[in-house]
Design a protein around this motif. Structure first.
Motif, PDB file in Angstrom:
ATOM      1  N   VAL A  47       0.837  -1.203   0.000  1.00 25.71           N
ATOM      2  CA  VAL A  47       0.000   0.000   0.000  1.00 25.71           C
ATOM      3  C   VAL A  47       0.874   1.256   0.000  1.00 25.71           C
ATOM      4  O   VAL A  47       0.510   2.283  -0.578  1.00 25.71           O
ATOM      5  CB  VAL A  47      -0.951  -0.009   1.217  1.00 25.71           C
ATOM      6  N   LEU A  48       2.045   1.177   0.613  1.00 23.49           N
ATOM      7  CA  LEU A  48       2.950   2.331   0.685  1.00 23.49           C
ATOM      8  C   LEU A  48       3.650   2.624  -0.639  1.00 23.49           C
ATOM      9  O   LEU A  48       4.038   3.763  -0.881  1.00 23.49           O
ATOM     10  CB  LEU A  48       4.023   2.091   1.744  1.00 23.49           C
ATOM     11  N   VAL A  49       3.823   1.616  -1.481  1.00 20.92           N
ATOM     12  CA  VAL A  49       4.631   1.793  -2.692  1.00 20.92           C
ATOM     13  C   VAL A  49       4.149   2.962  -3.559  1.00 20.92           C
ATOM     14  O   VAL A  49       4.927   3.873  -3.847  1.00 20.92           O
ATOM     15  CB  VAL A  49       4.727   0.485  -3.504  1.00 20.92           C
ATOM     16  N   PRO A  50       2.887   2.991  -3.991  1.00 20.01           N
ATOM     17  CA  PRO A  50       2.489   4.118  -4.854  1.00 20.01           C
ATOM     18  C   PRO A  50       2.568   5.469  -4.145  1.00 20.01           C
ATOM     19  O   PRO A  50       2.937   6.478  -4.757  1.00 20.01           O
ATOM     20  CB  PRO A  50       1.055   3.790  -5.269  1.00 20.01           C
ATOM     21  N   ALA A  51       2.235   5.485  -2.860  1.00 18.26           N
ATOM     22  CA  ALA A  51       2.286   6.753  -2.122  1.00 18.26           C
ATOM     23  C   ALA A  51       3.716   7.272  -2.035  1.00 18.26           C
ATOM     24  O   ALA A  51       3.973   8.462  -2.262  1.00 18.26           O
ATOM     25  CB  ALA A  51       1.704   6.570  -0.724  1.00 18.26           C
ATOM     26  N   LEU A  52       4.653   6.400  -1.711  1.00 16.83           N
ATOM     27  CA  LEU A  52       6.042   6.839  -1.590  1.00 16.83           C
ATOM     28  C   LEU A  52       6.626   7.252  -2.934  1.00 16.83           C
ATOM     29  O   LEU A  52       7.350   8.247  -3.014  1.00 16.83           O
ATOM     30  CB  LEU A  52       6.893   5.745  -0.937  1.00 16.83           C
ATOM     31  N   LEU A  53       6.302   6.526  -3.992  1.00 13.82           N
ATOM     32  CA  LEU A  53       6.835   6.900  -5.303  1.00 13.82           C
ATOM     33  C   LEU A  53       6.235   8.216  -5.796  1.00 13.82           C
ATOM     34  O   LEU A  53       6.938   9.050  -6.364  1.00 13.82           O
ATOM     35  CB  LEU A  53       6.586   5.783  -6.319  1.00 13.82           C
ATOM     36  N   ALA A  54       4.950   8.391  -5.592  1.00 17.39           N
ATOM     37  CA  ALA A  54       4.303   9.634  -6.037  1.00 17.39           C
ATOM     38  C   ALA A  54       4.849  10.844  -5.286  1.00 17.39           C
ATOM     39  O   ALA A  54       5.080  11.901  -5.883  1.00 17.39           O
ATOM     40  CB  ALA A  54       2.794   9.539  -5.847  1.00 17.39           C
ATOM     41  N   THR A  55       5.073  10.678  -3.993  1.00 17.22           N
ATOM     42  CA  THR A  55       5.558  11.812  -3.216  1.00 17.22           C
ATOM     43  C   THR A  55       6.997  12.164  -3.564  1.00 17.22           C
ATOM     44  O   THR A  55       7.384  13.327  -3.465  1.00 17.22           O
ATOM     45  CB  THR A  55       5.424  11.564  -1.702  1.00 17.22           C
ATOM     46  N   ARG A  56       7.795  11.183  -4.002  1.00 16.22           N
ATOM     47  CA  ARG A  56       9.167  11.503  -4.454  1.00 16.22           C
ATOM     48  C   ARG A  56       9.063  12.486  -5.618  1.00 16.22           C
ATOM     49  O   ARG A  56       9.780  13.478  -5.644  1.00 16.22           O
ATOM     50  CB  ARG A  56       9.934  10.276  -4.947  1.00 16.22           C
ATOM     51  N   GLY A  57       8.204  12.178  -6.569  1.00 12.74           N
ATOM     52  CA  GLY A  57       8.052  13.053  -7.732  1.00 12.74           C
ATOM     53  C   GLY A  57       7.544  14.427  -7.360  1.00 12.74           C
ATOM     54  O   GLY A  57       8.019  15.440  -7.876  1.00 12.74           O
ATOM     55  N   ASN A  58       6.583  14.477  -6.457  1.00 14.03           N
ATOM     56  CA  ASN A  58       6.006  15.768  -6.073  1.00 14.03           C
ATOM     57  C   ASN A  58       7.022  16.651  -5.345  1.00 14.03           C
ATOM     58  O   ASN A  58       7.199  17.820  -5.685  1.00 14.03           O
ATOM     59  CB  ASN A  58       4.779  15.560  -5.186  1.00 14.03           C
ATOM     60  N   VAL A  59       7.669  16.102  -4.357  1.00 12.43           N
ATOM     61  CA  VAL A  59       8.595  16.905  -3.541  1.00 12.43           C
ATOM     62  C   VAL A  59       9.820  17.315  -4.349  1.00 12.43           C
ATOM     63  O   VAL A  59      10.204  18.489  -4.378  1.00 12.43           O
ATOM     64  CB  VAL A  59       9.012  16.132  -2.268  1.00 12.43           C
ATOM     65  N   TYR A  60      10.440  16.362  -5.017  1.00 14.13           N
ATOM     66  CA  TYR A  60      11.702  16.665  -5.698  1.00 14.13           C
ATOM     67  C   TYR A  60      11.471  17.290  -7.071  1.00 14.13           C
ATOM     68  O   TYR A  60      12.359  17.974  -7.589  1.00 14.13           O
ATOM     69  CB  TYR A  60      12.598  15.422  -5.722  1.00 14.13           C
ATOM     70  N   GLY A  61      10.291  17.108  -7.643  1.00 17.50           N
ATOM     71  CA  GLY A  61       9.929  17.851  -8.846  1.00 17.50           C
ATOM     72  C   GLY A  61       9.808  19.330  -8.527  1.00 17.50           C
ATOM     73  O   GLY A  61      10.244  20.190  -9.294  1.00 17.50           O
ATOM     74  N   ALA A  62       9.209  19.631  -7.366  1.00 16.93           N
ATOM     75  CA  ALA A  62       9.111  21.031  -6.931  1.00 16.93           C
ATOM     76  C   ALA A  62      10.496  21.620  -6.683  1.00 16.93           C
ATOM     77  O   ALA A  62      10.770  22.773  -7.028  1.00 16.93           O
ATOM     78  CB  ALA A  62       8.256  21.129  -5.670  1.00 16.93           C
ATOM     79  N   LEU A  63      11.387  20.816  -6.093  1.00 21.53           N
ATOM     80  CA  LEU A  63      12.761  21.285  -5.879  1.00 21.53           C
ATOM     81  C   LEU A  63      13.413  21.621  -7.218  1.00 21.53           C
ATOM     82  O   LEU A  63      14.017  22.686  -7.374  1.00 21.53           O
ATOM     83  CB  LEU A  63      13.587  20.228  -5.138  1.00 21.53           C
ATOM     84  N   GLY A  64      13.297  20.718  -8.184  1.00 23.10           N
ATOM     85  CA  GLY A  64      13.888  20.969  -9.498  1.00 23.10           C
ATOM     86  C   GLY A  64      13.314  22.206 -10.160  1.00 23.10           C
ATOM     87  O   GLY A  64      14.042  22.991 -10.764  1.00 23.10           O
ATOM     88  N   ALA A  65      12.005  22.401 -10.027  1.00 18.85           N
ATOM     89  CA  ALA A  65      11.365  23.588 -10.618  1.00 18.85           C
ATOM     90  C   ALA A  65      11.856  24.866  -9.944  1.00 18.85           C
ATOM     91  O   ALA A  65      12.104  25.876 -10.621  1.00 18.85           O
ATOM     92  CB  ALA A  65       9.849  23.471 -10.499  1.00 18.85           C
ATOM     93  N   LYS A  66      12.018  24.819  -8.618  1.00 15.06           N
ATOM     94  CA  LYS A  66      12.521  26.008  -7.905  1.00 15.06           C
ATOM     95  C   LYS A  66      13.949  26.332  -8.319  1.00 15.06           C
ATOM     96  O   LYS A  66      14.290  27.496  -8.539  1.00 15.06           O
ATOM     97  CB  LYS A  66      12.473  25.776  -6.390  1.00 15.06           C
ATOM     98  N   LEU A  67      14.783  25.305  -8.416  1.00 13.87           N
ATOM     99  CA  LEU A  67      16.164  25.536  -8.837  1.00 13.87           C
ATOM    100  C   LEU A  67      16.215  26.067 -10.255  1.00 13.87           C
ATOM    101  O   LEU A  67      16.984  26.994 -10.554  1.00 13.87           O
ATOM    102  CB  LEU A  67      16.976  24.245  -8.721  1.00 13.87           C
TER     103      LEU A  67
END
Length: 192
Positions: A47-67
């Protein structure tokens, strides 16, 4: 610049990264397929797999966009400078958010499975796995995102074009690999 030239440039920059993304997604699937023993021992881990993978994209995608935005605006230089307060603050915030959202996902998964009367490992086990996976994958993603954005920018590529596929691929690959490492670590310590 014509519309055709813009489209050609976008495809030239994005296609190699998208191809790597497809291969990375397959690798993440292979890792998931190899986690059968851990998935059986830790009820609720799947149950954690999709949640953890999706949140990696959300958090670090935002980091990449900010940079990327900061580079385009000239607010930061395309080199890692540990004395740059803006850069350090963005990296620290992304790491903290990544770990926090991993812990939150574990608690929500546990609560949902309890409410649904489904088998679930202890809260401590799920939180431990999520914390370790969130921290380890966060370190890897932070390094990859910073490198991709800065190197791409220095080579004349648009970092906005690179961020999405790089974060998706890296998040899937490192997210699954670190989830496996975290599950094995917690199980070795007596969790589950």
């Amino acid at each position: 610049m014509s519309v055709r030239e813009v489209a050609v440039d976008a495809y030239r920059e994005a296609l190699p990264v998208l191809a790597a993304s497809a291969v990375g997604g397959l690798f993440a699937g292979v890792v998931l397929g190899g986690m059968q023993a851990e998935l059986r021992r830790v009820s609720g881990l799947l149950v954690l797999v999709p949640a953890l993978l999706a949140t990696r994209g959300n958090v670090y995608g935002a980091l990449g966009a900010k940079l990327s935005s900061a580079l385009h605006q000239g607010l930061i230089d395309p080199t890692f400078d540990p004395d740059d307060e803006r850069l350090v603050a963005a990296l620290t915030a992304a790491m903290a958010n990544g770990v926090f959202v991993s812990l939150f996902a574990a608690v929500v998964a546990y609560g949902t499975l309890v409410v649904l009367s489904r088998p679930v490992a202890s809260l401590a086990t799920l939180v431990g796995i999520a914390a370790i996976a969130g921290l380890l994958s966060g370190v890897a993603l932070t390094v990859v995102v910073v490198a991709a954005v800065f190197v791409g920018f220095r080579r004349g590529l648009n970092p906005d074009t690179l961020v999405g596929p790089v974060v998706t691929t890296t998040g899937d690959v490192f997210g699954m690999a670190m989830l496996l490492v975290a599950a094995r670590t917690v199980l070795a310590l007596g969790g589950g």
